[in-house]
Design a protein around this motif. Sequence first.
Motif, short mmCIF file in Angstrom:
data_model
loop_
_atom_site.label_atom_id
_atom_site.label_comp_id
_atom_site.label_asym_id
_atom_site.label_seq_id
_atom_site.Cartn_x
_atom_site.Cartn_y
_atom_site.Cartn_z
N SER A 15 -22.85 -35.88 69.49
CA SER A 15 -23.74 -35.77 69.61
C SER A 15 -23.67 -34.13 70.25
CB SER A 15 -24.37 -36.88 70.25
OG SER A 15 -23.75 -36.64 71.90
N ALA A 16 -23.89 -33.78 70.78
CA ALA A 16 -23.21 -31.90 70.80
C ALA A 16 -23.01 -31.74 69.52
CB ALA A 16 -22.71 -31.58 72.17
N ARG A 70 -23.15 -25.64 61.79
CA ARG A 70 -22.62 -24.38 62.04
C ARG A 70 -21.23 -24.81 61.51
NH1 ARG A 70 -25.63 -20.54 61.59
NH2 ARG A 70 -23.98 -19.24 62.30
N VAL A 71 -20.90 -26.50 61.58
CA VAL A 71 -19.67 -26.52 61.36
C VAL A 71 -18.63 -26.70 59.42
CG1 VAL A 71 -17.92 -28.84 61.83
CG2 VAL A 71 -19.32 -28.15 62.79
N VAL A 72 -17.97 -25.89 58.95
CA VAL A 72 -17.54 -25.44 57.51
C VAL A 72 -16.65 -26.69 58.08
CG1 VAL A 72 -17.30 -24.27 56.08
CG2 VAL A 72 -18.29 -23.24 57.91
N VAL A 73 -16.39 -27.73 56.40
CA VAL A 73 -15.34 -28.68 56.72
C VAL A 73 -14.60 -28.71 54.74
CG1 VAL A 73 -15.33 -31.02 56.31
CG2 VAL A 73 -17.39 -30.52 57.32
N PHE A 74 -13.25 -28.56 55.71
CA PHE A 74 -11.92 -28.78 54.08
C PHE A 74 -11.70 -30.00 54.42
CE2 PHE A 74 -13.11 -24.14 53.75
CZ PHE A 74 -13.65 -23.55 54.42
N ALA A 123 -14.87 -32.86 68.61
CA ALA A 123 -15.54 -32.33 68.97
C ALA A 123 -16.06 -31.65 69.77
CB ALA A 123 -16.79 -33.63 69.29
N ARG A 124 -15.34 -31.59 70.88
CA ARG A 124 -15.38 -30.19 72.36
C ARG A 124 -14.55 -29.07 71.96
NH1 ARG A 124 -11.15 -29.30 75.92
NH2 ARG A 124 -10.17 -31.56 74.91
N ARG A 125 -13.34 -29.26 70.00
CA ARG A 125 -13.07 -27.89 69.98
C ARG A 125 -14.36 -27.73 69.10
NH1 ARG A 125 -9.35 -30.58 71.45
NH2 ARG A 125 -7.86 -30.41 72.72
N VAL A 160 -16.44 -25.33 71.11
CA VAL A 160 -16.38 -24.14 71.52
C VAL A 160 -16.21 -23.23 70.64
CG1 VAL A 160 -13.88 -23.33 72.64
CG2 VAL A 160 -15.08 -24.76 73.18
N ALA A 161 -16.00 -23.70 69.18
CA ALA A 161 -15.48 -22.40 68.41
C ALA A 161 -17.01 -21.91 68.40
CB ALA A 161 -15.18 -22.74 67.26
N VAL A 162 -17.74 -22.89 67.64
CA VAL A 162 -19.49 -22.72 67.52
C VAL A 162 -19.83 -21.39 69.14
CG1 VAL A 162 -21.79 -23.12 67.21
CG2 VAL A 162 -20.36 -24.23 66.01
N THR A 163 -19.62 -22.06 70.19
CA THR A 163 -19.81 -21.18 71.27
C THR A 163 -19.74 -19.44 71.12
OG1 THR A 163 -19.99 -23.62 72.47
CG2 THR A 163 -20.33 -20.88 73.37
N GLU A 164 -18.41 -19.68 70.84
CA GLU A 164 -17.02 -18.64 71.02
C GLU A 164 -17.78 -17.30 69.70
OE1 GLU A 164 -13.87 -19.31 73.37
OE2 GLU A 164 -13.40 -19.56 71.60
N ARG A 165 -17.99 -18.42 68.59
CA ARG A 165 -17.96 -17.76 67.01
C ARG A 165 -18.59 -17.97 66.19
NH1 ARG A 165 -12.87 -19.31 68.70
NH2 ARG A 165 -12.72 -20.61 67.30
N GLY A 166 -20.30 -18.77 66.61
CA GLY A 166 -21.07 -18.78 65.45
C GLY A 166 -20.85 -19.68 64.58
N ARG A 167 -19.15 -20.50 64.46
CA ARG A 167 -19.07 -21.48 63.23
C ARG A 167 -17.84 -22.12 63.14
NH1 ARG A 167 -16.57 -19.80 57.33
NH2 ARG A 167 -15.09 -19.04 58.24
N ALA A 168 -17.23 -23.25 63.28
CA ALA A 168 -16.59 -23.56 63.50
C ALA A 168 -15.59 -24.78 62.08
CB ALA A 168 -16.79 -25.03 64.83
#
Length: 259
Positions: free
Chosen positions: A61-62, A67-71, A25-27, A30-38
């Motif tokens: 929860s955070a 904004r998360v893309v799952v593979f 979750a932490r990572r 950070v990814a969404v904050t920095e690049r708009g998606r994770a």
Amino acid sequence: MSTPPAIRILPGPEELARAAAEEVARRLVVAVTERGRATIALAGGSTPRRLHAHLASEAGSAVPWDRVVVFWGDERHVPPDHADSNYRMALESLLSRVPIPPYHAHRIRGELQDADEAAREYEDVLRAAFGIGPRDVPRFDVVLLGMGADGHTASLFPGTSAVSERSRLVTSTWVERLAAHRVTMTLPVFDAAAAVLFVVSGEDKSATLRDVIQGPSAGERLPSQLVRPHAGELLWLLDRAAARLLRGTALRDADCREC
Ligand code: 6PG
């Protein structure tokens, strides 16, 4: 230059699952904050179920799930509703419980009669989703991996051609021991990731884990040992049972706050 593997040891499977979910979750945040998606590649098998459950509750929860893309790092050669499907496991334990848009969940089509067609199709999906060309490798924000007692990870099984595949991002492989085909991402993808998190639980894996983490290089006999992010972090998240045979510096340097 990749950093040396970090090790975090938790008392048991539940604490491991919660800690792993918090690390993921932490990572993602950070990814969404920095690049708009994770972007995340999920692991298969049974261990991730508990992790997913924690991700779908307080630990996640955070996470801005929209904004998360799952593979998937690998898939069995079965339909998506099959009991063995890694996609079905993730759907039941995570995707059905968090607001990830369906078009952000890119599953491997294990139902295709030809496993290699599924692999080639998934490689195209990867390249399109990451907007990369034919010679580029996608850089995942998070790759989740498990490890089998034989040292395999994803569907990179000892003695199979998939372990030595360095050109394709996704390949198919026949696994004699399972008498089954698998579809799997390859080492170049895992080694390009920003963070690879192995989540390993249980005493039955302790000897292999010692060999992988502390033993001499075993080449393709221990595929999990070959995962070395060249510009990313490698974190081993273990429970005490899996870590019981680790000795010396590996254990001393391990983070074992909760042990
Ligand atoms: C799979 C997985 C595989 C898994 C290990 C550990 O499709 O089976 O990708 O690599 O992570 O076999 O499985 P368990 O978590 O069930 O021990």
